[in-house]
Design a protein around this motif. Structure first.
Motif, short mmCIF file in Angstrom:
data_model
loop_
_atom_site.label_atom_id
_atom_site.label_comp_id
_atom_site.label_asym_id
_atom_site.label_seq_id
_atom_site.Cartn_x
_atom_site.Cartn_y
_atom_site.Cartn_z
N ALA A 21 0.46 -1.03 -0.26
CA ALA A 21 -0.10 -0.48 -0.23
C ALA A 21 0.94 1.58 -0.14
O ALA A 21 0.23 2.38 -0.03
CB ALA A 21 -0.63 -0.24 1.07
N GLY A 22 2.27 0.99 0.50
CA GLY A 22 2.92 2.34 0.51
C GLY A 22 2.45 3.47 1.45
O GLY A 22 2.86 3.16 2.75
N GLU A 23 2.51 5.14 1.06
CA GLU A 23 1.62 5.25 2.01
C GLU A 23 1.36 6.91 1.28
O GLU A 23 1.37 7.01 -0.21
CB GLU A 23 3.19 6.11 2.51
CG GLU A 23 3.50 6.97 1.68
CD GLU A 23 5.26 7.65 2.86
OE1 GLU A 23 5.20 7.14 3.73
OE2 GLU A 23 5.90 8.27 2.18
N ILE A 24 0.08 7.17 1.76
CA ILE A 24 -0.52 8.24 1.35
C ILE A 24 0.66 9.71 1.37
O ILE A 24 0.81 10.00 1.98
CB ILE A 24 -1.85 8.35 2.10
CG1 ILE A 24 -2.72 7.84 2.44
CG2 ILE A 24 -2.53 10.39 2.37
CD1 ILE A 24 -3.41 6.81 0.92
N ALA A 25 0.60 10.35 -0.14
CA ALA A 25 1.89 11.05 -0.15
C ALA A 25 1.04 12.62 0.26
O ALA A 25 1.75 13.46 0.74
CB ALA A 25 2.55 10.74 -1.66
N ASN A 26 -0.39 12.54 0.63
CA ASN A 26 -0.14 14.38 1.27
C ASN A 26 -0.54 14.55 2.81
O ASN A 26 0.02 13.46 3.29
CB ASN A 26 -1.84 14.14 0.53
CG ASN A 26 -2.15 14.15 -0.54
OD1 ASN A 26 -2.05 12.86 -0.98
ND2 ASN A 26 -2.49 15.14 -2.06
N GLU A 27 -0.10 15.71 2.60
CA GLU A 27 -0.07 16.59 4.04
C GLU A 27 -1.04 16.46 4.65
O GLU A 27 -2.21 16.05 3.75
CB GLU A 27 0.26 17.69 3.48
CG GLU A 27 1.97 17.90 3.64
CD GLU A 27 3.09 17.42 4.08
OE1 GLU A 27 3.36 17.09 5.56
OE2 GLU A 27 4.21 17.49 3.81
N ASP A 28 -1.44 16.16 5.87
CA ASP A 28 -2.49 16.41 6.67
C ASP A 28 -2.76 17.13 6.47
O ASP A 28 -2.57 18.57 5.83
CB ASP A 28 -2.28 16.12 8.06
CG ASP A 28 -1.18 14.84 8.85
OD1 ASP A 28 -2.19 14.22 8.45
OD2 ASP A 28 -1.23 14.93 9.57
N LEU A 29 -3.86 18.07 6.45
CA LEU A 29 -5.22 19.14 5.82
C LEU A 29 -6.49 19.45 6.97
O LEU A 29 -6.96 18.29 7.50
CB LEU A 29 -6.04 18.00 4.95
CG LEU A 29 -7.00 19.45 4.02
CD1 LEU A 29 -6.02 20.23 3.44
CD2 LEU A 29 -7.67 18.50 2.79
N THR A 30 -5.74 20.64 6.71
CA THR A 30 -6.98 21.44 7.93
C THR A 30 -8.22 22.11 7.01
O THR A 30 -7.82 23.10 6.62
CB THR A 30 -6.67 22.19 8.65
OG1 THR A 30 -5.61 21.35 9.07
CG2 THR A 30 -7.95 22.90 9.77
N ILE A 31 -8.86 21.88 6.79
CA ILE A 31 -10.22 22.44 6.59
C ILE A 31 -11.67 23.09 7.24
O ILE A 31 -11.19 22.94 8.72
CB ILE A 31 -11.30 21.91 5.17
CG1 ILE A 31 -12.01 20.88 6.17
CG2 ILE A 31 -9.98 21.61 4.60
CD1 ILE A 31 -12.56 20.18 5.50
N CYS A 32 -12.62 24.11 6.67
CA CYS A 32 -13.67 24.70 8.12
C CYS A 32 -14.79 23.74 6.93
O CYS A 32 -14.75 23.56 6.00
CB CYS A 32 -13.85 26.47 7.26
SG CYS A 32 -14.65 27.11 8.54
N GLN A 33 -15.65 24.11 7.91
CA GLN A 33 -17.13 23.30 7.86
C GLN A 33 -17.57 23.77 6.48
O GLN A 33 -18.12 24.57 6.20
CB GLN A 33 -16.95 22.81 9.14
CG GLN A 33 -19.07 21.76 8.58
CD GLN A 33 -19.68 21.82 10.13
OE1 GLN A 33 -19.43 22.58 11.39
NE2 GLN A 33 -21.08 21.42 10.12
N GLY A 34 -17.54 23.34 5.75
CA GLY A 34 -18.66 23.15 4.58
C GLY A 34 -17.43 23.64 3.64
O GLY A 34 -18.34 23.56 2.63
#
Length: 222
Positions: free
Chosen positions: A8-21
């Motif tokens: 499976a390797g790894e998810i390449a994206n950085e952690d993500l922070t968003i606002c609801q909606g």
């Protein structure tokens, strides 16, 4: 019997922070994953142990997520399994624990490999709660020599907002909030000469920035 070489390797994206909606244009990708004629790959969005959604292109609709922390996993899945399709397989499970149990490495019967959250192979999505602010829709009419009772505006804040201030939209306003302009403390607004000449004033209620200048949720305004 085929040897199992799922990776499976790894998810390449950085952690993500968003606002609801919000639904940013984020496509999740994998690094080092086995994905060829014998092995297919899928992305899995979870809340805790529960599987919320899955797909093969890494494109999730994040707009419906409520505040909290979510995890994106990657799954490498052998096409000689039964069922042969990774999406058909994921339709039969509802939790990450079930996938782990199905792995031949853990005594299961399927050749698959799931990214390991404990090894930093997954990506997190943090959804912050937005602030809200509201005022009455029908604004009062007063004599230009009188004061506005702010309680008549029925101001309210909510969501992640912890404070708010009153202000006037018109830049040339010389009106005065009293005492001060802090929501919950100020009780009146007295129009100034410029406001009286203009014939109207637009009073605005603005919350604090709920997650700071670097966060995704802006102050709310009404």
């Amino acid at each position: 019997e085929f040897p199992c070489a799922s990776e499976a390797g790894e998810i390449a994206n950085e952690d993500l922070t968003i606002c609801q909606g919000d639904d940013p244009e984020t496509i999740f990708t994998a690094s080092g994953a086995q994905n060829d004629a014998e092995y297919s790959f899928a992305f899995i969005l979870t809340s805790g142990n529960d599987i919320l959604a899955y797909n093969i292109d890494g494109d999730f609709d994040l707009s419906a997520l409520t505040p909290g922390t979510y995890t994106v996993y990657g799954l490498s899945y052998a096409t000689f399994n039964t069922p042969a399709s990774v999406t058909d397989y994921l339709a039969t499970v509802t939790t990450i624990a079930e996938i782990i149990a199905d792995d031949t490495d853990n005594g299961g019967e399927l050749c698959l490999d799931l990214t390991d959250a404990g090894e930093g192979q997954t990506a997190s999505i943090i959804v912050n709660e937005p602030a809200t602010a509201s005022l009455i829709d029908a604004y009062p009419t007063i004599c230009r020599t009188k004061v506005v009772q702010l309680s008549e505006l029925e101001g309210a804040i909510g969501g992640s907002a912890t404070s708010a201030t009153w202000s006037v939209l018109e830049g040339d306003s010389d009106g005065v909030f009293s005492p001060g302009n802090v929501f919950g403390t100020a009780t009146t607004f007295k129009p100034g000469a410029n406001d009286a000449k203009r014939g109207y004033v637009t009073i605005v209620l603005t919350t604090n920035d709920p997650d700071g200048p670097d966060g995704p949720c802006p102050p709310a305004m009404d």
